[in-house]
Design an enzyme around this catalytic site. Structure first.
Site, PDB file in Angstrom:
ATOM      1  N   SER A  50      37.833  44.875  47.632  1.00 36.12           N
ATOM      2  CA  SER A  50      36.968  43.698  47.762  1.00 36.12           C
ATOM      3  C   SER A  50      35.643  44.012  48.428  1.00 36.12           C
ATOM      4  O   SER A  50      35.121  43.220  49.224  1.00 36.12           O
ATOM      5  CB  SER A  50      37.693  42.585  48.538  1.00 36.12           C
ATOM      6  OG  SER A  50      37.106  41.330  48.279  1.00 36.12           O
TER       7      SER A  50
ATOM      8  N   SER B 223      36.156  35.713  47.608  1.00 32.23           N
ATOM      9  CA  SER B 223      36.062  36.949  46.819  1.00 32.23           C
ATOM     10  C   SER B 223      36.703  36.888  45.442  1.00 32.23           C
ATOM     11  O   SER B 223      36.577  37.841  44.678  1.00 32.23           O
ATOM     12  CB  SER B 223      36.681  38.113  47.603  1.00 32.23           C
ATOM     13  OG  SER B 223      35.773  38.606  48.543  1.00 32.23           O
TER      14      SER B 223
ATOM     15  N   LYS C   9      34.652  37.778  42.455  1.00 32.91           N
ATOM     16  CA  LYS C   9      34.495  39.124  41.912  1.00 32.91           C
ATOM     17  C   LYS C   9      35.209  39.317  40.571  1.00 32.91           C
ATOM     18  O   LYS C   9      34.993  40.324  39.895  1.00 32.91           O
ATOM     19  CB  LYS C   9      34.985  40.146  42.944  1.00 32.91           C
ATOM     20  CG  LYS C   9      34.064  40.201  44.155  1.00 32.91           C
ATOM     21  CD  LYS C   9      34.679  40.877  45.351  1.00 32.91           C
ATOM     22  CE  LYS C   9      33.703  40.818  46.535  1.00 32.91           C
ATOM     23  NZ  LYS C   9      34.343  41.087  47.822  1.00 32.91           N
TER      24      LYS C   9
ATOM     25  N   LYS D  82      43.333  39.034  42.149  1.00 37.00           N
ATOM     26  CA  LYS D  82      42.350  39.143  43.237  1.00 37.00           C
ATOM     27  C   LYS D  82      42.627  38.155  44.368  1.00 37.00           C
ATOM     28  O   LYS D  82      42.954  36.999  44.125  1.00 37.00           O
ATOM     29  CB  LYS D  82      40.942  38.897  42.675  1.00 37.00           C
ATOM     30  CG  LYS D  82      39.817  39.148  43.682  1.00 37.00           C
ATOM     31  CD  LYS D  82      39.629  40.619  43.944  1.00 37.00           C
ATOM     32  CE  LYS D  82      38.663  40.900  45.078  1.00 37.00           C
ATOM     33  NZ  LYS D  82      39.237  40.584  46.403  1.00 37.00           N
TER      34      LYS D  82
END
Length: 442
Positions: A159, A104, A107, A266
């Site tokens: 997320s 993720s 992202k 993140k």
């Protein structure tokens, strides 16, 4: 005794208590054997199960120092990089150019592309394609109306893979076209070890990055105030409207609370990628980015990397606004080219750093040019990597475009050192016009 309980009744009670204790012990042992306590997200009972789900199962809520068994990943490699955000200089690295999955943390690029191309206050009706996407989710429903800004918070704090899909469609009309935009951004940044196949980070055979590339993407993203505000937010409220209720998004990135100065970015996890984490932290005016890919103890590792980088490097002003970079002598006239702003580098005490410099002149300039016009950039390279660019200005009016065309062919070299708080440097252009600077470090 018989007045209250018979002997037979007492034995029955003892037997029942023993049976309950034994049953609990068996259940607890069974749970540990299959790691149920680590793999089920009690904070979100609606979690969607998937073999490749990212940022679910508490993987990105992992608390450093846990003694749980490490998952056996398909990809056994790991990598890390720490860069200073304004110059992109690599301060620490291990396997930093190895191509790995990034889950993720994908992202980060998704958010950057959206922010650069869409009005964040515009509204978007959720399409069917963005409903029920596997993995981590903010549980979007078809026909709900969301602002792009709220979807971005759902993307970066919770997320949401459904949020990633919705944002891709809102930005480009389809996921496929949005992925093209992501890869175009990769080319624009000159990255060689990154390719995207989706906007969320679920496993795909040709979906990869490197610790260095992801650090550069993150550093560029952190230069955007909106991105920086979103990833540094610990809690966000999505206000209810006629199509959906109020939502409260808590940031999954524990580094924001664990590390002094942390301000993003993140988490990421799939079984294929392992635990991934991109974090940012700022101390004493120096903004650092740390990337770790497939590192089990990702929070502690990132904190130790930050500690080492902050201890060994300082943010040092090596060039001041107005410092002359080159003087062109054409037809009896002098034209001085200077820095528009201060030039700052992360340096170690006692370090001597060599930097290659190239003038890049704007192609659409028209004469006459008034003094202090931005005429282009100086590109600074170290170890064949672009460190950063700095705007350059003309100190005098220029009425001949040929002056600038001549400058575009020049190259330079800077050697910088810092010893006991004093900066010493020599800057030369095209083998001529050597300037020596010496000043106290800031």
């Amino acid at each position: 005794m018989s007045k209250y309980f018979s002997i037979k009744t007492v034995f029955k009670i003892i037997f029942i208590i023993f049976a309950i204790i034994l049953t609990n012990y068996i259940i607890f042992s069974f749970a540990n054997a299959f790691n149920i306590t680590n793999d089920y997200n009690f904070a979100n009972s609606k979690a969607i199960s998937s073999n490749n789900q990212n940022d679910n199962n508490n993987a990105n809520d992992y608390v450093s120092g846990s003694k749980d068994k490490e998952v056996s990943y398909v990809n056994k490699s790991h990598s890390m990089a720490v860069v200073e955000a304004s110059t992109m200089r690599v301060l620490l690295g291990e396997n930093k150019d190895v191509r790995l999955e990034m889950a993720s943390t994908t992202k980060i690029m998704t958010a950057l592309v959206v922010i650069e191309n869409v009005d964040l206050d515009s509204e978007f009706t959720i399409p069917d394609e963005a409903v029920g996407v596997e993995g981590s989710s903010i549980y979007l429903k078809s026909k709900e109306i969301w602002t792009i800004r709220d979807l971005l918070y759902g993307l970066m704090l919770r997320s949401g893979n459904d949020s990633a899909t919705a944002l891709a469609i809102a930005t480009a009309g389809s996921v496929e076209k949005f992925v093209e935009m992501m890869n175009d951004k990769v080319k624009e940044l000159g990255l060689e070890n990154t390719h995207f196949e989706n906007p969320h980070g679920l496993h795909a055979d040709n979906h990869y990055t490197s610790a260095y590339d992801l650090a550069i993407i993150s550093a560029v993203a952190m230069q955007n105030d909106t991105f920086k505000e979103i990833v540094g937010c610990k809690m966000y409220t999505v206000k209810a409207n006629s199509s959906h209720p109020t939502y409260y998004f808590a940031n999954k990135n524990k580094m924001l609370s664990l590390y002094d100065g942390a301000n993003g970015i993140k988490t990421g996890y799939t079984k294929d990628s392992g635990r991934c984490l991109v974090t940012s932290a700022e101390r004493n005016g120096m903004q650092l980015i740390c990337v770790v890919l497939n590192v089990y103890d990702h929070y502690n590792t990132s904190a130790l990397n930050f500690d080492k980088a902050f201890a060994n490097y300082s943010s040092v002003t090596v060039g001041k606004q107005g410092d002359i970079l080159q003087t062109l002598q054409i037809e009896g006239k002098n034209y001085n080219i200077a820095l528009q702003n201060d030039l700052v580098l992360p340096l170690k005490d006692g370090e001597i750093m060599g930097i290659k410099c190239y003038f890049e002149i704007n192609q659409d300039l028209k004469t006459p040019l008034s003094a202090n016009s931005i005429i282009g950039k100086m590109q600074f390279y170290n170890d064949n990597r672009l460190l950063f660019s700095a705007n350059i200005v003309n100190m005098e009016e220029i009425d001949d475009i040929g002056v600038l065309r001549k400058l575009s062919a020049y190259t330079g070299e800077m050697r910088v050192s810092i010893e006991n708080g004093e900066i010493k440097q020599i800057f030369s252009v095209d083998g001529s016009g050597v300037t020596a600077w010496s000043r106290q470090a800031n």
